[in-house]
Write a protein that holds these residues in place. Structure first.
Motif, PDB file in Angstrom:
ATOM      1  N   MET A  50      43.386  36.925  33.389  1.00  0.00           N
ATOM      2  CA  MET A  50      43.155  37.015  34.830  1.00  0.00           C
ATOM      3  C   MET A  50      44.327  36.384  35.578  1.00  0.00           C
ATOM      4  SD  MET A  50      39.943  35.597  37.082  1.00  0.00           S
ATOM      5  CE  MET A  50      39.901  35.835  38.849  1.00  0.00           C
ATOM      6  N   THR A  51      44.894  37.097  36.559  1.00  0.00           N
ATOM      7  CA  THR A  51      46.042  36.617  37.309  1.00  0.00           C
ATOM      8  C   THR A  51      45.610  35.536  38.295  1.00  0.00           C
ATOM      9  OG1 THR A  51      47.039  38.791  37.119  1.00  0.00           O
ATOM     10  CG2 THR A  51      47.974  37.297  38.750  1.00  0.00           C
ATOM     11  N   LYS A  52      46.341  34.443  38.298  1.00  0.00           N
ATOM     12  CA  LYS A  52      46.012  33.341  39.188  1.00  0.00           C
ATOM     13  C   LYS A  52      46.559  33.595  40.578  1.00  0.00           C
ATOM     14  CE  LYS A  52      46.378  28.319  39.603  1.00  0.00           C
ATOM     15  NZ  LYS A  52      46.940  27.068  38.999  1.00  0.00           N
ATOM     16  N   THR A  53      45.716  33.412  41.591  1.00  0.00           N
ATOM     17  CA  THR A  53      46.126  33.620  42.977  1.00  0.00           C
ATOM     18  C   THR A  53      47.002  32.460  43.442  1.00  0.00           C
ATOM     19  OG1 THR A  53      44.038  34.758  43.389  1.00  0.00           O
ATOM     20  CG2 THR A  53      45.297  34.045  45.313  1.00  0.00           C
ATOM     21  N   PRO A  54      48.138  32.754  44.071  1.00  0.00           N
ATOM     22  CA  PRO A  54      49.002  31.665  44.545  1.00  0.00           C
ATOM     23  C   PRO A  54      48.275  30.781  45.554  1.00  0.00           C
ATOM     24  CG  PRO A  54      50.156  33.776  44.599  1.00  0.00           C
ATOM     25  CD  PRO A  54      48.726  34.072  44.326  1.00  0.00           C
ATOM     26  N   SER A  55      48.619  29.498  45.546  1.00  0.00           N
ATOM     27  CA  SER A  55      47.999  28.555  46.482  1.00  0.00           C
ATOM     28  C   SER A  55      48.423  28.876  47.914  1.00  0.00           C
ATOM     29  CB  SER A  55      48.412  27.128  46.124  1.00  0.00           C
ATOM     30  OG  SER A  55      48.010  26.815  44.805  1.00  0.00           O
ATOM     31  N   ARG A  56      47.469  28.685  48.847  1.00  0.00           N
ATOM     32  CA  ARG A  56      47.729  28.993  50.245  1.00  0.00           C
ATOM     33  C   ARG A  56      47.988  27.738  51.090  1.00  0.00           C
ATOM     34  NH1 ARG A  56      46.527  34.136  51.962  1.00  0.00           N
ATOM     35  NH2 ARG A  56      45.606  35.506  50.400  1.00  0.00           N
ATOM     36  N   TRP A  57      47.897  26.544  50.493  1.00  0.00           N
ATOM     37  CA  TRP A  57      48.081  25.352  51.308  1.00  0.00           C
ATOM     38  C   TRP A  57      49.490  25.222  51.874  1.00  0.00           C
ATOM     39  CZ3 TRP A  57      51.808  21.983  49.776  1.00  0.00           C
ATOM     40  CH2 TRP A  57      52.205  22.000  48.438  1.00  0.00           C
ATOM     41  N   PRO A  58      50.557  25.781  51.210  1.00  0.00           N
ATOM     42  CA  PRO A  58      51.869  25.695  51.865  1.00  0.00           C
ATOM     43  C   PRO A  58      51.928  26.435  53.200  1.00  0.00           C
ATOM     44  CG  PRO A  58      52.138  26.132  49.537  1.00  0.00           C
ATOM     45  CD  PRO A  58      50.696  26.295  49.834  1.00  0.00           C
ATOM     46  N   LEU A  59      51.073  27.473  53.352  1.00  0.00           N
ATOM     47  CA  LEU A  59      51.063  28.183  54.636  1.00  0.00           C
ATOM     48  C   LEU A  59      50.632  27.270  55.770  1.00  0.00           C
ATOM     49  CD1 LEU A  59      49.465  31.596  53.534  1.00  0.00           C
ATOM     50  CD2 LEU A  59      51.874  31.095  53.945  1.00  0.00           C
ATOM     51  N   LEU A  60      49.731  26.349  55.476  1.00  0.00           N
ATOM     52  CA  LEU A  60      49.278  25.425  56.514  1.00  0.00           C
ATOM     53  C   LEU A  60      50.421  24.526  56.979  1.00  0.00           C
ATOM     54  CD1 LEU A  60      46.951  24.289  58.181  1.00  0.00           C
ATOM     55  CD2 LEU A  60      46.418  22.760  56.265  1.00  0.00           C
ATOM     56  N   LEU A  61      51.235  24.054  56.032  1.00  0.00           N
ATOM     57  CA  LEU A  61      52.383  23.222  56.405  1.00  0.00           C
ATOM     58  C   LEU A  61      53.406  24.005  57.219  1.00  0.00           C
ATOM     59  CD1 LEU A  61      52.956  21.232  53.083  1.00  0.00           C
ATOM     60  CD2 LEU A  61      51.693  20.522  55.131  1.00  0.00           C
ATOM     61  N   LEU A  62      53.552  25.298  56.882  1.00  0.00           N
ATOM     62  CA  LEU A  62      54.477  26.128  57.645  1.00  0.00           C
ATOM     63  C   LEU A  62      53.935  26.463  59.027  1.00  0.00           C
ATOM     64  CD1 LEU A  62      55.562  28.635  54.840  1.00  0.00           C
ATOM     65  CD2 LEU A  62      56.934  26.789  55.804  1.00  0.00           C
ATOM     66  N   ALA A  63      52.613  26.625  59.122  1.00  0.00           N
ATOM     67  CA  ALA A  63      52.027  27.059  60.385  1.00  0.00           C
ATOM     68  C   ALA A  63      51.956  25.940  61.416  1.00  0.00           C
ATOM     69  CB  ALA A  63      50.630  27.625  60.136  1.00  0.00           C
ATOM     70  N   LEU A  64      51.797  24.702  60.968  1.00  0.00           N
ATOM     71  CA  LEU A  64      51.628  23.597  61.929  1.00  0.00           C
ATOM     72  C   LEU A  64      52.849  23.399  62.834  1.00  0.00           C
ATOM     73  CD1 LEU A  64      49.668  20.953  59.810  1.00  0.00           C
ATOM     74  CD2 LEU A  64      48.855  22.288  61.769  1.00  0.00           C
ATOM     75  N   PRO A  65      54.051  23.243  62.296  1.00  0.00           N
ATOM     76  CA  PRO A  65      55.193  23.074  63.199  1.00  0.00           C
ATOM     77  C   PRO A  65      55.474  24.322  64.021  1.00  0.00           C
ATOM     78  CG  PRO A  65      55.937  23.285  60.937  1.00  0.00           C
ATOM     79  CD  PRO A  65      54.451  23.123  60.892  1.00  0.00           C
ATOM     80  N   ALA A  66      55.259  25.508  63.409  1.00  0.00           N
ATOM     81  CA  ALA A  66      55.481  26.740  64.164  1.00  0.00           C
ATOM     82  C   ALA A  66      54.495  26.851  65.318  1.00  0.00           C
ATOM     83  CB  ALA A  66      55.353  27.948  63.238  1.00  0.00           C
ATOM     84  N   ALA A  67      53.238  26.449  65.069  1.00  0.00           N
ATOM     85  CA  ALA A  67      52.235  26.523  66.132  1.00  0.00           C
ATOM     86  C   ALA A  67      52.569  25.564  67.272  1.00  0.00           C
ATOM     87  CB  ALA A  67      50.857  26.205  65.551  1.00  0.00           C
ATOM     88  N   VAL A  68      53.035  24.360  66.933  1.00  0.00           N
ATOM     89  CA  VAL A  68      53.396  23.394  67.982  1.00  0.00           C
ATOM     90  C   VAL A  68      54.547  23.921  68.831  1.00  0.00           C
ATOM     91  CG1 VAL A  68      54.300  21.079  68.382  1.00  0.00           C
ATOM     92  CG2 VAL A  68      52.534  21.432  66.657  1.00  0.00           C
ATOM     93  N   ALA A  69      55.570  24.480  68.152  1.00  0.00           N
ATOM     94  CA  ALA A  69      56.738  24.966  68.887  1.00  0.00           C
ATOM     95  C   ALA A  69      56.393  26.157  69.774  1.00  0.00           C
ATOM     96  CB  ALA A  69      57.846  25.330  67.901  1.00  0.00           C
ATOM     97  N   THR A  70      55.679  27.140  69.196  1.00  0.00           N
ATOM     98  CA  THR A  70      55.345  28.323  69.992  1.00  0.00           C
ATOM     99  C   THR A  70      54.364  27.985  71.101  1.00  0.00           C
ATOM    100  OG1 THR A  70      53.630  28.867  68.360  1.00  0.00           O
ATOM    101  CG2 THR A  70      55.775  29.931  68.097  1.00  0.00           C
ATOM    102  N   TRP A  71      53.427  27.077  70.814  1.00  0.00           N
ATOM    103  CA  TRP A  71      52.458  26.693  71.851  1.00  0.00           C
ATOM    104  C   TRP A  71      53.170  26.069  73.044  1.00  0.00           C
ATOM    105  CZ3 TRP A  71      47.094  27.261  71.724  1.00  0.00           C
ATOM    106  CH2 TRP A  71      46.395  26.649  72.772  1.00  0.00           C
ATOM    107  N   SER A  72      54.067  25.115  72.797  1.00  0.00           N
ATOM    108  CA  SER A  72      54.769  24.471  73.911  1.00  0.00           C
ATOM    109  C   SER A  72      55.656  25.461  74.651  1.00  0.00           C
ATOM    110  CB  SER A  72      55.598  23.297  73.388  1.00  0.00           C
ATOM    111  OG  SER A  72      56.563  23.753  72.448  1.00  0.00           O
ATOM    112  N   GLY A  73      56.299  26.364  73.897  1.00  0.00           N
ATOM    113  CA  GLY A  73      57.166  27.339  74.544  1.00  0.00           C
ATOM    114  C   GLY A  73      56.400  28.300  75.430  1.00  0.00           C
TER     115      GLY A  73
END
Length: 263
Positions: free
Chosen positions: A1-24
């Motif tokens: 059975m193929t192991k699904t890649p972890s998704r927690w790195p997406l959260l680290l990527l999304a947090l700074p992007a969300a702060v920047a886009t939100w303020s902009g």
């Protein structure tokens, strides 16, 4: 059975992007007329919403939603829906980038109000995002109710099946013709005329009877050929049947002695 890649790195990527886009987006929204409003005047005057938050929520959320539909592995999503999701996701991301560029350029230039062109485009974004989101949602719902072969689900098929069967014109059943047996097929074939062969046939039958040889179709056919006459297998069979059913009737049936080979 193929192991699904972890998704927690997406959260680290999304947090700074969300702060920047939100303020902009919030900053650009305030420069283009978005601000605090009272959505329930006369009912709840103290309830105030800053409409500048509609830009980051609408544009960036729809981009993520369209990307999910574009890269989905569901076989039910049609090519047209996937293409719409693809190009609308790319358009949303492009608008997001242009919005961030416009805000930062206005900010470093010390502008507090955006030019007319930027204000016009930014004010249309909520309506544009609403339209694209509704269209993509309807297209996905349509595809999920239809299988990849283009046929409706089983419950819908069962509902419309009686209607389609009732609409079909009824045709009277055609009577099947009776099957002809082998005997009937033989009867339907016309009997060959062997009147001219009856005299020689009686003579051959008499010669074979004297010799104690049974009369058969092949012997009859070969004996007649020895007399110099031609005869087919069907005529030989018809002649044999008549010789067995009829008896010689007069001296005119004698045609002379048979050749030695025929005897």
């Amino acid at each position: 059975m193929t192991k699904t890649p972890s998704r927690w790195p997406l959260l680290l990527l999304a947090l700074p992007a969300a702060v920047a886009t939100w303020s902009g987006w919030v900053g650009l929204g305030r420069m283009t007329g978005f601000g605090k409003v009272t959505p329930l005047p006369g009912i709840a005057d103290s309830f105030v919403i800053d409409t500048a938050i509609t830009l980051p929520i609408g544009v960036e959320t729809y981009a993520a939603y369209a990307l999910g539909a574009w890269f989905s592995s569901a076989a039910a999503i049609s090519p047209s829906t996937r293409a719409f999701a693809k190009w609308s996701a790319i358009g949303s991301l492009a608008l997001g980038m242009l919005g961030q560029v416009a805000y930062h350029l206005l900010e470093i230039a010390g502008q507090t109000k955006a030019p007319v062109l930027i204000t016009t485009v930014v004010s249309c974004l909520p309506v544009l995002v609403l339209g694209m989101g509704a269209a993509l949602g309807h297209m996905l719902a349509r595809d999920l109710r239809t299988d990849p072969a283009g046929e409706p689900p089983a419950e819908i098929t069962e509902d419309i099946k009686p209607l389609t069967e009732a609409a079909k014109p009824t045709r009277p059943a055609r009577p099947r013709p009776p099957r002809r047996t082998a005997k009937a097929r033989r009867t339907a074939t016309p009997t060959p005329d062997v009147d001219d062969l009856m005299p020689v046939g009686w003579q051959i039958a008499a010669e074979l009877d004297r010799e104690g040889v049974p009369l058969t179709r092949e012997r009859l056919k070969e004996a007649i050929k020895q007399t110099g006459q031609s005869i087919s297998t069907d005529r030989a069979g018809a002649l044999l049947a008549r010789l067995k059913a009829e008896a010689p009737t007069g001296p005119d049936t004698t045609v002379g002695p048979l050749p030695a080979e025929a005897a």
